[in-house]
Design a protein around this motif. Structure first.
Motif, PDB file in Angstrom:
ATOM      1  N   GLY A 121       0.854  -1.191   0.000  1.00 62.02           N
ATOM      2  CA  GLY A 121       0.000   0.000   0.000  1.00 62.02           C
ATOM      3  C   GLY A 121       0.878   1.223   0.000  1.00 62.02           C
ATOM      4  O   GLY A 121       0.560   2.255   0.596  1.00 62.02           O
ATOM      5  N   ALA A 122       1.988   1.128  -0.715  1.00 64.39           N
ATOM      6  CA  ALA A 122       3.052   2.126  -0.608  1.00 64.39           C
ATOM      7  C   ALA A 122       2.692   3.475  -1.212  1.00 64.39           C
ATOM      8  O   ALA A 122       3.303   4.492  -0.854  1.00 64.39           O
ATOM      9  N   THR A 123       1.736   3.509  -2.138  1.00 64.81           N
ATOM     10  CA  THR A 123       1.397   4.786  -2.766  1.00 64.81           C
ATOM     11  C   THR A 123       0.115   5.397  -2.212  1.00 64.81           C
ATOM     12  O   THR A 123      -0.377   6.393  -2.743  1.00 64.81           O
ATOM     13  N   SER A 124      -0.421   4.794  -1.141  1.00 61.24           N
ATOM     14  CA  SER A 124      -1.574   5.392  -0.470  1.00 61.24           C
ATOM     15  C   SER A 124      -1.120   6.601   0.334  1.00 61.24           C
ATOM     16  O   SER A 124       0.083   6.881   0.437  1.00 61.24           O
ATOM     17  N   LYS A 142      -1.963  -2.812   2.442  1.00 65.74           N
ATOM     18  CA  LYS A 142      -2.834  -3.488   1.480  1.00 65.74           C
ATOM     19  C   LYS A 142      -3.038  -4.904   1.969  1.00 65.74           C
ATOM     20  O   LYS A 142      -2.093  -5.560   2.405  1.00 65.74           O
ATOM     21  N   TRP A 143      -4.256  -5.403   1.895  1.00 61.37           N
ATOM     22  CA  TRP A 143      -4.585  -6.690   2.501  1.00 61.37           C
ATOM     23  C   TRP A 143      -3.723  -7.804   1.936  1.00 61.37           C
ATOM     24  O   TRP A 143      -3.492  -7.898   0.722  1.00 61.37           O
ATOM     25  N   LEU A 144      -3.220  -8.656   2.829  1.00 65.92           N
ATOM     26  CA  LEU A 144      -2.359  -9.774   2.446  1.00 65.92           C
ATOM     27  C   LEU A 144      -3.094 -11.092   2.612  1.00 65.92           C
ATOM     28  O   LEU A 144      -3.684 -11.356   3.662  1.00 65.92           O
ATOM     29  N   SER A 145      -3.033 -11.915   1.600  1.00 68.55           N
ATOM     30  CA  SER A 145      -3.582 -13.264   1.704  1.00 68.55           C
ATOM     31  C   SER A 145      -2.574 -14.138   2.445  1.00 68.55           C
ATOM     32  O   SER A 145      -1.380 -13.793   2.540  1.00 68.55           O
ATOM     33  N   HIS A 200       3.491  -4.788  10.941  1.00 64.71           N
ATOM     34  CA  HIS A 200       2.777  -3.570  11.315  1.00 64.71           C
ATOM     35  C   HIS A 200       1.679  -3.383  10.262  1.00 64.71           C
ATOM     36  O   HIS A 200       1.880  -3.738   9.100  1.00 64.71           O
ATOM     37  N   GLN A 201       0.541  -2.809  10.654  1.00 64.05           N
ATOM     38  CA  GLN A 201      -0.523  -2.702   9.645  1.00 64.05           C
ATOM     39  C   GLN A 201      -1.415  -1.488   9.838  1.00 64.05           C
ATOM     40  O   GLN A 201      -1.653  -1.044  10.966  1.00 64.05           O
ATOM     41  N   PHE A 202      -1.867  -0.972   8.692  1.00 65.25           N
ATOM     42  CA  PHE A 202      -2.862   0.094   8.699  1.00 65.25           C
ATOM     43  C   PHE A 202      -3.951  -0.219   7.664  1.00 65.25           C
ATOM     44  O   PHE A 202      -4.569   0.666   7.088  1.00 65.25           O
ATOM     45  N   VAL A 203      -4.196  -1.493   7.462  1.00 66.56           N
ATOM     46  CA  VAL A 203      -5.177  -1.945   6.486  1.00 66.56           C
ATOM     47  C   VAL A 203      -6.480  -2.324   7.195  1.00 66.56           C
ATOM     48  O   VAL A 203      -6.453  -2.882   8.290  1.00 66.56           O
ATOM     49  N   VAL A 204      -7.604  -1.971   6.581  1.00 64.53           N
ATOM     50  CA  VAL A 204      -8.927  -2.303   7.131  1.00 64.53           C
ATOM     51  C   VAL A 204      -9.673  -3.159   6.123  1.00 64.53           C
ATOM     52  O   VAL A 204      -9.831  -2.760   4.968  1.00 64.53           O
ATOM     53  N   PRO A 205     -10.145  -4.375   6.514  1.00 64.12           N
ATOM     54  CA  PRO A 205      -9.985  -4.993   7.842  1.00 64.12           C
ATOM     55  C   PRO A 205      -8.581  -5.526   8.035  1.00 64.12           C
ATOM     56  O   PRO A 205      -7.840  -5.702   7.061  1.00 64.12           O
TER      57      PRO A 205
END
Length: 619
Positions: free
Chosen positions: A452-455, A516-519, A533-538
């Motif tokens: 999610g590097a360009t968010s 970005k969500w990881l499978s 570390h995460q800032f992804v929802v959910p």
């Protein structure tokens, strides 16, 4: 040493106290299945009675916590805190007590088993006995409970609840409920002994008794003052929530059970009773909040994590539990109804340093935010919430994760550009979110892998870390977007930004920042010992046992928060998402700018220091 009859005999059992219903369930089941002749329905009827009694108190609790309906009719305006919820956790002890006592009565008093279904004379006798015996007896005993030893060791527990709720009615010592059992039993047993008792009388009297107790403790005024103006004598025959709240707020008055007549006769009637009732029942406008956090629903089960469903469940961090499955269809229908109304609704509030902070929710499921055809509808609801906050005079409104999605509204810029004259400050809170994530990273880390590097957050985190000479492997398929971010970095720091298009590039990096969500399959590229570390929802699934997973960025509110009694999604008590905390800091600092769009990297450290200065703490 505790006073005699002040503690419940099953206090040490916790939730296992419900096992005491086991013999009743077993007897009821045996009668229904194995008894072919005349079945014994006594235990079944008692179980049904106990269940319906609990439902009455729960429905009143749900109604009083539907702030979007009742906020203007609340008697006491302060919020319900975690301490009171925990203190009243076993509010239903008296229902278990009465159930066990009912079993004893049914099997020791034969005349109770031959009662008819209905006898209208019994209702008249019960009413006379209640008004003439139960009411004055309760009034006299209640006054005694407010004196010396009895108050200190018994009744003070009930008055420890600052904000009366329906469950507060059941929060009392064993002695008090034994006394209340006698008060309740006089009309029922009296009518039965006279020969006019009935099953309908038992059920009806107990239900009305519980309803009135819940109404008086519910903190919501439902009786219109015009009724008392048209029929003045009614004010002495039926009490109100306002009337009873004065007993809790100003002890020494309003001791009655349901009939203020005995307070009038005993000269203990609070002089404020009728004027305050008139003021509350007129449904005057509630206090305008200073700060609003605009939340959203993640899924159907999370929509149940609200105080007006089960306040005990809402007071704990959200987790999917088995009891949620049967109510899933009902929750889905309620959400569809609120969606159809197209209005945000108030779900909780708290007070911080005298300022009122509220949480509003957009009635949309999380997956809807990713449907192209739903974009306009969602933005319209968010816009209406912002305009409503502006009309009310709210100072700051902070947007939750999906409500400020870049592809949805550009991180809130859509609303600010469309309404340049907004007085309310719109805040996405991402600056503090970035600060929380960055301050979680170990100081000795030399390389991170960023999805999610360009968010908005990804860009700010990458630019901040490269200035610290930390190598940032940025996962993005777009070389143009990577190069645009790289050009924003100082010339001497650009070398620390590395472009990657595949997860294989991180197979030796033990610090992942997930935007970005990881499978589970994508997580396998991380080496053992990696921390996500995460800032992804959910949040991503904790798939790897040889790795560790951080929670969503969050901060603990200052210690002087008052009236906070619900948890924010999966967060712990007193903990809120970093974007929520970012709005709080924005408000406390009195900043007058909107915080929308791209994150100002130069302000990350400033916002972090301001958060700590105001008493917010990292989790």
């Amino acid at each position: 040493m505790v006073a005699p009859l002040s503690a419940w005999p099953w206090d040490n059992l916790g939730s296992f106290k419900y096992v005491l219903y086991g013999p009743l369930v077993a007897k009821a089941f045996h009668s229904l299945v194995y008894e072919d002749g005349q079945r014994d329905f006594r235990c079944l009827l008692i179980l049904i009675l106990c269940g319906l009694r609990g439902l009455i108190y729960q429905l009143w609790s749900s109604f009083s916590n539907m702030l979007f309906l009742t906020r203007n009719r609340r008697v006491l305006k302060q919020g319900l805190d975690f301490k009171q919820i925990d203190r009243e956790w076993d509010w239903d002890n008296f229902i278990l007590l009465h159930g066990l006592m009912a079993v004893m009565a049914c099997y020791t008093l034969p005349f109770l088993t031959t009662l008819p279904l209905w006898n209208w004379k019994g209702c008249i006798y019960a009413l006379i006995l209640h008004m003439g015996v139960s009411e004055p007896l309760y009034y006299w005993i209640h006054k005694r409970l407010h004196t010396g030893y009895l108050y200190t060791h018994y009744h003070s527990l009930h008055h420890a609840s600052a904000v009366p709720q329906s469950f507060t009615a059941g929060h009392a010592t064993l002695l008090e409920h034994l006394i209340l059992t006698i008060v309740m039993g006089i009309p029922i047993m009296g009518a039965a002994l006279i020969g006019s008792g009935s099953i309908s009388l038992i059920y009806g009297y107990i239900f009305i008794f519980d309803f009135l107790r819940s109404m008086g403790h519910g903190n919501i005024e439902i009786i219109p003052h015009g009724l008392f103006e048209s029929f003045p004598f009614l004010r002495y025959l039926i009490y109100t929530a306002t009337y009873h709240s004065l007993h809790h707020a100003e002890m020494g008055s309003n001791y009655c059970l349901f009939m203020p007549l005995y307070d009038k006769l005993g000269n203990t009637l609070n002089a404020k009773s009728w004027e305050l009732h008139k003021e509350i029942s007129s449904a005057q406008k509630d206090r305008v909040p200073d700060f609003v956090f605009l939340a959203h629903v993640v899924d159907v089960t999370s929509s149940i994590h609200v105080p007006f469903f089960l306040r005990s469940f809402a007071s704990l961090p959200f987790a999917t539990r088995l009891f949620l499955l049967p109510v899933w269809p009902f929750a889905f229908l309620v959400m569809l109804m609120m969606w159809a109304l197209s209005k945000t609704f108030l779900i909780s509030f708290y007070t911080l340093r005298g300022n009122l902070h509220q949480t509003w929710a957009v009635p949309r499921f999380g997956f809807m935010y990713f449907l192209p055809f739903a974009t306009d509808g969602i933005n319209n609801q968010i816009e209406q919430a912002i305009l409503r906050a502006d009309r009310l005079g709210v100072k700051v409104i902070s947007l939750a994760a999906l409500n400020k999605n870049e592809s949805l509204n550009g991180g809130g810029t859509l609303f600010v550009n469309k309404h340049p004259d907004l007085k309310v400050r719109v805040v996405h809170g991402n600056t503090l979110t970035a600060a929380v994530i960055l301050n979680e990273i170990d100081k000795n880390v030399k390389e991170v892998f960023l999805t999610g590097a360009t968010s908005k957050l990804g860009r700010a985190i990458a630019l901040y870390l490269c200035r610290k000479k930390i190598r940032v492997v940025m996962l993005t398929p777009s070389s143009e977007r990577f190069q645009a971010i790289q050009k924003e970095a100082p010339a001497e720091s650009q070398q620390y930004l590395v472009h990657a298009t595949k997860y294989q590039a991180a197979q030796h990096c033990k610090t992942w920042i997930v935007g970005k969500w990881l499978s589970p399959r994508e997580q396998t590229w991380a080496p053992p010992g990696t921390h996500f570390h995460q800032f992804v929802v959910p949040p991503i699934f904790s798939f790897r046992r040889d790795c560790t997973y951080g929670d969503l960025a969050a901060m603990r509110l200052p210690d002087d928060v008052e009236g906070l009694g619900s948890c924010e999604y999966t967060m712990g008590r007193g903990v809120v998402h970093a974007c929520h905390a970012g709005g709080v800091v924005h408000f406390l600092e009195g900043w007058t700018h909107h915080e929308v769009g791209a994150i100002d990297v130069d302000k990350i450290d400033l916002v972090w220091e301001c958060a700590l200065k105001h008493g917010l703490k990292p989790v």
